[in-house]
Design an enzyme around this catalytic site. Structure first.
Site, PDB file in Angstrom:
ATOM      1  N   HIS A 184       0.869  -1.183   0.000  1.00 56.56           N
ATOM      2  CA  HIS A 184       0.000   0.000   0.000  1.00 56.56           C
ATOM      3  C   HIS A 184       0.906   1.234   0.000  1.00 56.56           C
ATOM      4  CE1 HIS A 184      -3.888  -1.706   2.088  1.00 56.56           C
ATOM      5  NE2 HIS A 184      -4.129  -1.500   0.802  1.00 56.56           N
TER       6      HIS A 184
ATOM      7  N   CYS B  17      -2.594   3.046   9.229  1.00 58.41           N
ATOM      8  CA  CYS B  17      -3.654   2.145   8.758  1.00 58.41           C
ATOM      9  C   CYS B  17      -4.866   2.173   9.686  1.00 58.41           C
ATOM     10  CB  CYS B  17      -3.165   0.705   8.712  1.00 58.41           C
ATOM     11  SG  CYS B  17      -1.705   0.417   7.754  1.00 58.41           S
TER      12      CYS B  17
HETATM   13  N1  ARG Z   1      -3.990  -7.079   6.491  1.00 60.29           N
HETATM   14  C1  ARG Z   1      -4.362  -5.845   5.878  1.00 60.29           C
HETATM   15  C2  ARG Z   1      -4.288  -5.993   4.374  1.00 60.29           C
HETATM   16  O1  ARG Z   1      -3.382  -6.627   3.903  1.00 60.29           O
HETATM   17  C3  ARG Z   1      -3.506  -4.741   6.365  1.00 60.29           C
HETATM   18  C4  ARG Z   1      -3.890  -3.397   5.856  1.00 60.29           C
HETATM   19  C5  ARG Z   1      -3.003  -2.330   6.366  1.00 60.29           C
HETATM   20  N2  ARG Z   1      -3.483  -1.045   6.039  1.00 60.29           N
HETATM   21  C6  ARG Z   1      -2.789  -0.091   5.406  1.00 60.29           C
HETATM   22  N3  ARG Z   1      -3.339   1.076   5.263  1.00 60.29           N
HETATM   23  N4  ARG Z   1      -1.621  -0.325   4.887  1.00 60.29           N
HETATM   24  O2  ARG Z   1      -5.112  -5.525   3.661  1.00 60.29           O
END
Ligand code: ARG
Length: 269
Positions: free
Chosen positions: A156, A250
Site C-alpha cells: 500500500h 492504517c
Molecule cells: N492485512 C491488511 C491488508 O493486507 C492490512 C492493511 C493495512 N493497512 C494499510 N493502510 N496499509 O489488507
C-alpha cells in the site's frame, strides 16, 4: 478508527501475514486504545466504528475510503476476505450524513490515496487499480499523481510514504519504480527519505497532523530526521497489528473537511 476486537491473522494477503504465528487480540486492543487516546490528547476528534466479527482486518480503517471536503469515495477491496468491510463502513458514513459513492474499480482508500495540499498521491501495483486513480481525480476534482509500487512488502502507498503537511512528505525510495522515484524527487526535492530499516518497521505508516508525527520508536533515523525538520515525533507501539501488515496510519481514516491547510502550524527549528 475501529477497535481490533476481532483481530487475528487467519489468512494471508500480504507478505507480513503469517497465519501460523499467534496473535494477541487483547494486546492489540490495548495498543490500539493507546493510539486512540494519544490522538484525542493531541486535540483530535476520534469517531469509533463498531467492529464486526469475521472481519479481522476491519481495524485498518484507513483502507475504507478517501474523504475530502466531507465527500466519501468508499473502498472496493482487491481480496474477498476484506469485502465484508465495504458495507460496514458505508453504513457508518451513511448514518453520519456523508454522501457516499463506492469506487467502481479496486480502490483501497487511504491505503493507496494520500491527499496533500495540491494533489492526491496515489499508489498502484498491488492493491488499488490504476483506473481508480482517474476515478478519484474526477470525483474530487483534484490532480492525481500515480506512483508505482514494486516491493510486495510495501503493498500500500501508506506503507512507503507519509504526507507530513500540505507540501512535505517522507518516503522510502526502494518501494517505488525508477520512474516513480524520479517523479517524487522532482515533486518533493526536500522530502525526508527513509532507509530500508525504518521502512521495514513501518516507520512510514505514520500519522501526521502537520505538527506531531506518530510513528514507531524503532524508526530511529526517521524520528531524528523529523525532529531536525521541526516536527514533534511521538512514539507509538502497534507490534500486534504489524503481524497483519499494518501500523498507526492504517488504523485511522481521516475525515477531511477540507484539504490540509496551507498554513504552517509548526515552528521552524
Ligand atoms: N492485512 C491488511 C491488508 O493486507 C492490512 C492493511 C493495512 N493497512 C494499510 N493502510 N496499509 O489488507
Amino acid at each position: 478508527m475501529c477497535p481490533p476486537e476481532h483481530f487475528e491473522v487467519s489468512y494471508s494477503i500480504n507478505p507480513w501475514m503469517e497465519p501460523d504465528k499467534p496473535t494477541d487480540a487483547p494486546l492489540a486492543l490495548v495498543q490500539w486504545d493507546r493510539l486512540r487516546a494519544r490522538l484525542v490528547s493531541l486535540g483530535h476528534r476520534v469517531d469509533v466504528v463498531p467492529p464486526r466479527p469475521g472481519l479481522p482486518d476491519m481495524v485498518f480503517a484507513a483502507n475504507a475510503a478517501t474523504v475530502i471536503d466531507g465527500r466519501v469515495l468508499a473502498a472496493r477491496y482487491r481480496h474477498p476476505q476484506r469485502s465484508g468491510e465495504e458495507p460496514a463502513y458505508q453504513a457508518w458514513f451513511a448514518e453520519h450524513g456523508y454522501p457516499v459513492r463506492q469506487a467502481g474499480f479496486v480502490n483501497e482508500g487511504e491505503g493507496d490515496m494520500l491527499p496533500t495540499g495540491a494533489r492526491i498521491l496515489a499508489g498502484t501495483g498491488f492493491r488499488t487499480d490504476h483506473r481508480a486513480h482517474a476515478e478519484a481525480a474526477d470525483h474530487f476534482g483534484l490532480p492525481v499523481v500515480t506512483l508505482h509500487l514494486v516491493d510486495p512488502y510495501f503493498y500500500h502507498l501508506d506503507t512507503a510514504l507519509a504526507v507530513l503537511d500540505h507540501e512535505e512528505i517522507m518516503y522510502y525510495p526502494g518501494a517505488f519504480s525508477p520512474d516513480s522515484q524520479a517523479l517524487l524527487r522532482e515533486l518533493y526535492p526536500d522530502a525526508i527519505l527513509a532507509d530500508e530499516a525504518d521502512a521495514a518497521v513501518f516507520g512510514l505508516n505514520a500519522i501526521s497532523d502537520g505538527e506531531h508525527v506518530l510513528l514507531p520508536q524503532s524508526a530511529v533515523h526517521l524520528t531524528e530526521s523529523l525532529r531536525a525538520a521541526g516536527f514533534t515525533p511521538i512514539a507509538v507501539d502497534l507490534s500486534e497489528l504489524l503481524k497483519a501488515g499494518g501500523a498507526a496510519k492504517c488504523c485511522a481514516l481521516e475525515l477531511r473537511e477540507s484539504l490540509p491547510s496551507t498554513e504552517r502550524r509548526r515552528e521552524p527549528s
